[in-house]
Design a protein around this motif. Structure first.
Motif, PDB file in Angstrom:
ATOM      1  N   ILE A 178       0.839  -1.195   0.000  1.00 33.70           N
ATOM      2  CA  ILE A 178       0.000   0.000   0.000  1.00 33.70           C
ATOM      3  C   ILE A 178       0.873   1.243   0.000  1.00 33.70           C
ATOM      4  O   ILE A 178       1.822   1.343   0.775  1.00 33.70           O
ATOM      5  CB  ILE A 178      -0.898   0.033   1.255  1.00 33.70           C
ATOM      6  N   VAL A 179       0.527   2.208  -0.852  1.00 33.48           N
ATOM      7  CA  VAL A 179       1.173   3.514  -0.864  1.00 33.48           C
ATOM      8  C   VAL A 179       0.078   4.540  -0.613  1.00 33.48           C
ATOM      9  O   VAL A 179      -0.908   4.615  -1.350  1.00 33.48           O
ATOM     10  CB  VAL A 179       1.866   3.809  -2.214  1.00 33.48           C
ATOM     11  N   LEU A 180       0.244   5.310   0.471  1.00 31.90           N
ATOM     12  CA  LEU A 180      -0.713   6.354   0.829  1.00 31.90           C
ATOM     13  C   LEU A 180      -0.043   7.714   0.688  1.00 31.90           C
ATOM     14  O   LEU A 180       1.155   7.839   0.933  1.00 31.90           O
ATOM     15  CB  LEU A 180      -1.203   6.169   2.269  1.00 31.90           C
ATOM     16  N   ASP A 181      -0.826   8.730   0.326  1.00 29.80           N
ATOM     17  CA  ASP A 181      -0.265  10.076   0.254  1.00 29.80           C
ATOM     18  C   ASP A 181      -0.230  10.685   1.651  1.00 29.80           C
ATOM     19  O   ASP A 181      -0.587  10.040   2.639  1.00 29.80           O
ATOM     20  CB  ASP A 181      -1.021  10.949  -0.754  1.00 29.80           C
ATOM     21  N   THR A 182       0.208  11.936   1.750  1.00 28.65           N
ATOM     22  CA  THR A 182       0.363  12.573   3.055  1.00 28.65           C
ATOM     23  C   THR A 182      -0.961  12.831   3.767  1.00 28.65           C
ATOM     24  O   THR A 182      -0.970  13.109   4.961  1.00 28.65           O
ATOM     25  CB  THR A 182       1.123  13.910   2.931  1.00 28.65           C
ATOM     26  N   ASP A 183      -2.076  12.713   3.045  1.00 31.40           N
ATOM     27  CA  ASP A 183      -3.392  12.866   3.661  1.00 31.40           C
ATOM     28  C   ASP A 183      -4.050  11.522   3.959  1.00 31.40           C
ATOM     29  O   ASP A 183      -5.187  11.468   4.413  1.00 31.40           O
ATOM     30  CB  ASP A 183      -4.312  13.679   2.744  1.00 31.40           C
ATOM     31  N   ALA A 189     -10.978   0.956   5.180  1.00 34.20           N
ATOM     32  CA  ALA A 189     -10.964   1.054   6.643  1.00 34.20           C
ATOM     33  C   ALA A 189      -9.581   0.668   7.182  1.00 34.20           C
ATOM     34  O   ALA A 189      -9.050   1.325   8.087  1.00 34.20           O
ATOM     35  CB  ALA A 189     -12.046   0.171   7.248  1.00 34.20           C
ATOM     36  N   PHE A 190      -8.985  -0.382   6.630  1.00 34.46           N
ATOM     37  CA  PHE A 190      -7.644  -0.797   7.036  1.00 34.46           C
ATOM     38  C   PHE A 190      -6.631   0.298   6.739  1.00 34.46           C
ATOM     39  O   PHE A 190      -5.791   0.632   7.575  1.00 34.46           O
ATOM     40  CB  PHE A 190      -7.254  -2.100   6.326  1.00 34.46           C
ATOM     41  N   GLU A 191      -6.712   0.882   5.545  1.00 37.71           N
ATOM     42  CA  GLU A 191      -5.782   1.938   5.140  1.00 37.71           C
ATOM     43  C   GLU A 191      -5.924   3.173   6.025  1.00 37.71           C
ATOM     44  O   GLU A 191      -4.924   3.785   6.406  1.00 37.71           O
ATOM     45  CB  GLU A 191      -6.008   2.300   3.678  1.00 37.71           C
ATOM     46  N   LYS A 192      -7.144   3.521   6.377  1.00 43.77           N
ATOM     47  CA  LYS A 192      -7.365   4.670   7.259  1.00 43.77           C
ATOM     48  C   LYS A 192      -6.743   4.418   8.629  1.00 43.77           C
ATOM     49  O   LYS A 192      -6.063   5.289   9.181  1.00 43.77           O
ATOM     50  CB  LYS A 192      -8.868   4.939   7.405  1.00 43.77           C
ATOM     51  N   GLY A 193      -6.948   3.219   9.171  1.00 44.64           N
ATOM     52  CA  GLY A 193      -6.354   2.867  10.461  1.00 44.64           C
ATOM     53  C   GLY A 193      -4.841   2.842  10.400  1.00 44.64           C
ATOM     54  O   GLY A 193      -4.161   3.301  11.326  1.00 44.64           O
ATOM     55  N   LEU A 194      -4.309   2.325   9.311  1.00 43.65           N
ATOM     56  CA  LEU A 194      -2.852   2.291   9.114  1.00 43.65           C
ATOM     57  C   LEU A 194      -2.287   3.701   9.092  1.00 43.65           C
ATOM     58  O   LEU A 194      -1.293   3.994   9.753  1.00 43.65           O
ATOM     59  CB  LEU A 194      -2.541   1.563   7.810  1.00 43.65           C
ATOM     60  N   TRP A 195      -2.932   4.588   8.346  1.00 46.46           N
ATOM     61  CA  TRP A 195      -2.469   5.972   8.259  1.00 46.46           C
ATOM     62  C   TRP A 195      -2.547   6.654   9.624  1.00 46.46           C
ATOM     63  O   TRP A 195      -1.620   7.358  10.022  1.00 46.46           O
ATOM     64  CB  TRP A 195      -3.295   6.735   7.224  1.00 46.46           C
ATOM     65  N   GLN A 196      -3.622   6.428  10.360  1.00 39.24           N
ATOM     66  CA  GLN A 196      -3.765   7.027  11.691  1.00 39.24           C
ATOM     67  C   GLN A 196      -2.647   6.577  12.632  1.00 39.24           C
ATOM     68  O   GLN A 196      -2.165   7.355  13.443  1.00 39.24           O
ATOM     69  CB  GLN A 196      -5.132   6.670  12.302  1.00 39.24           C
ATOM     70  N   LYS A 197      -2.241   5.332  12.519  1.00 34.96           N
ATOM     71  CA  LYS A 197      -1.200   4.788  13.393  1.00 34.96           C
ATOM     72  C   LYS A 197       0.201   5.227  12.996  1.00 34.96           C
ATOM     73  O   LYS A 197       1.106   5.219  13.826  1.00 34.96           O
ATOM     74  CB  LYS A 197      -1.256   3.261  13.386  1.00 34.96           C
ATOM     75  N   THR A 198       0.412   5.582  11.732  1.00 37.97           N
ATOM     76  CA  THR A 198       1.775   5.845  11.270  1.00 37.97           C
ATOM     77  C   THR A 198       2.045   7.280  10.861  1.00 37.97           C
ATOM     78  O   THR A 198       3.184   7.613  10.543  1.00 37.97           O
ATOM     79  CB  THR A 198       2.125   4.935  10.078  1.00 37.97           C
ATOM     80  N   LYS A 254       3.019  11.031  10.807  1.00 37.81           N
ATOM     81  CA  LYS A 254       3.903  11.875  11.593  1.00 37.81           C
ATOM     82  C   LYS A 254       4.524  12.855  10.611  1.00 37.81           C
ATOM     83  O   LYS A 254       4.952  12.466   9.534  1.00 37.81           O
ATOM     84  CB  LYS A 254       4.976  11.045  12.287  1.00 37.81           C
ATOM     85  N   ALA A 255       4.602  14.099  10.964  1.00 38.45           N
ATOM     86  CA  ALA A 255       5.125  15.123  10.053  1.00 38.45           C
ATOM     87  C   ALA A 255       6.508  14.743   9.547  1.00 38.45           C
ATOM     88  O   ALA A 255       7.414  14.467  10.333  1.00 38.45           O
ATOM     89  CB  ALA A 255       5.168  16.469  10.762  1.00 38.45           C
ATOM     90  N   GLY A 256       6.651  14.705   8.231  1.00 38.26           N
ATOM     91  CA  GLY A 256       7.942  14.454   7.616  1.00 38.26           C
ATOM     92  C   GLY A 256       8.430  13.027   7.722  1.00 38.26           C
ATOM     93  O   GLY A 256       9.551  12.728   7.355  1.00 38.26           O
ATOM     94  N   GLY A 257       7.609  12.110   8.196  1.00 39.18           N
ATOM     95  CA  GLY A 257       8.053  10.743   8.392  1.00 39.18           C
ATOM     96  C   GLY A 257       7.623   9.810   7.291  1.00 39.18           C
ATOM     97  O   GLY A 257       6.624  10.019   6.630  1.00 39.18           O
TER      98      GLY A 257
END
Length: 68
Positions: free
Chosen positions: A12-17, A47-56, A58-61
């Motif tokens: 999975i590749v997610l953008d900064t949002d 739903a999985f992707e949203k939870g993953l993004w919430q957990k990971t 961090k600004a600039g990370g």
């Protein structure tokens, strides 16, 4: 096929949002406990992707997160 070791179930590749840029979900044909039923629908994947993004997030990370 022995799936007792770690296996890749998604890439999975997610953008900064937290929006999906690219995703590939894998379902093994044979599994020790039967075919995997997790993350089969788009709704479950989002739903999985949203939870993953919430957990990971961090600004600039940038992070690699394993899921098994």
């Amino acid at each position: 096929m022995n799936l007792s070791l770690y296996t890749v179930t998604a890439f999975i590749v997610l953008d900064t949002d937290g929006h999906r840029v690219m995703a590939k979900y894998y379902r093994p044909k044979s599994h020790p406990q039967g075919e995997s039923k997790a993350l089969l629908t788009i709704k479950e994947q989002r739903a999985f992707e949203k939870g993953l993004w919430q957990k990971t997030k961090k600004a600039g990370g940038a992070y690699f997160v394993g899921h098994h």
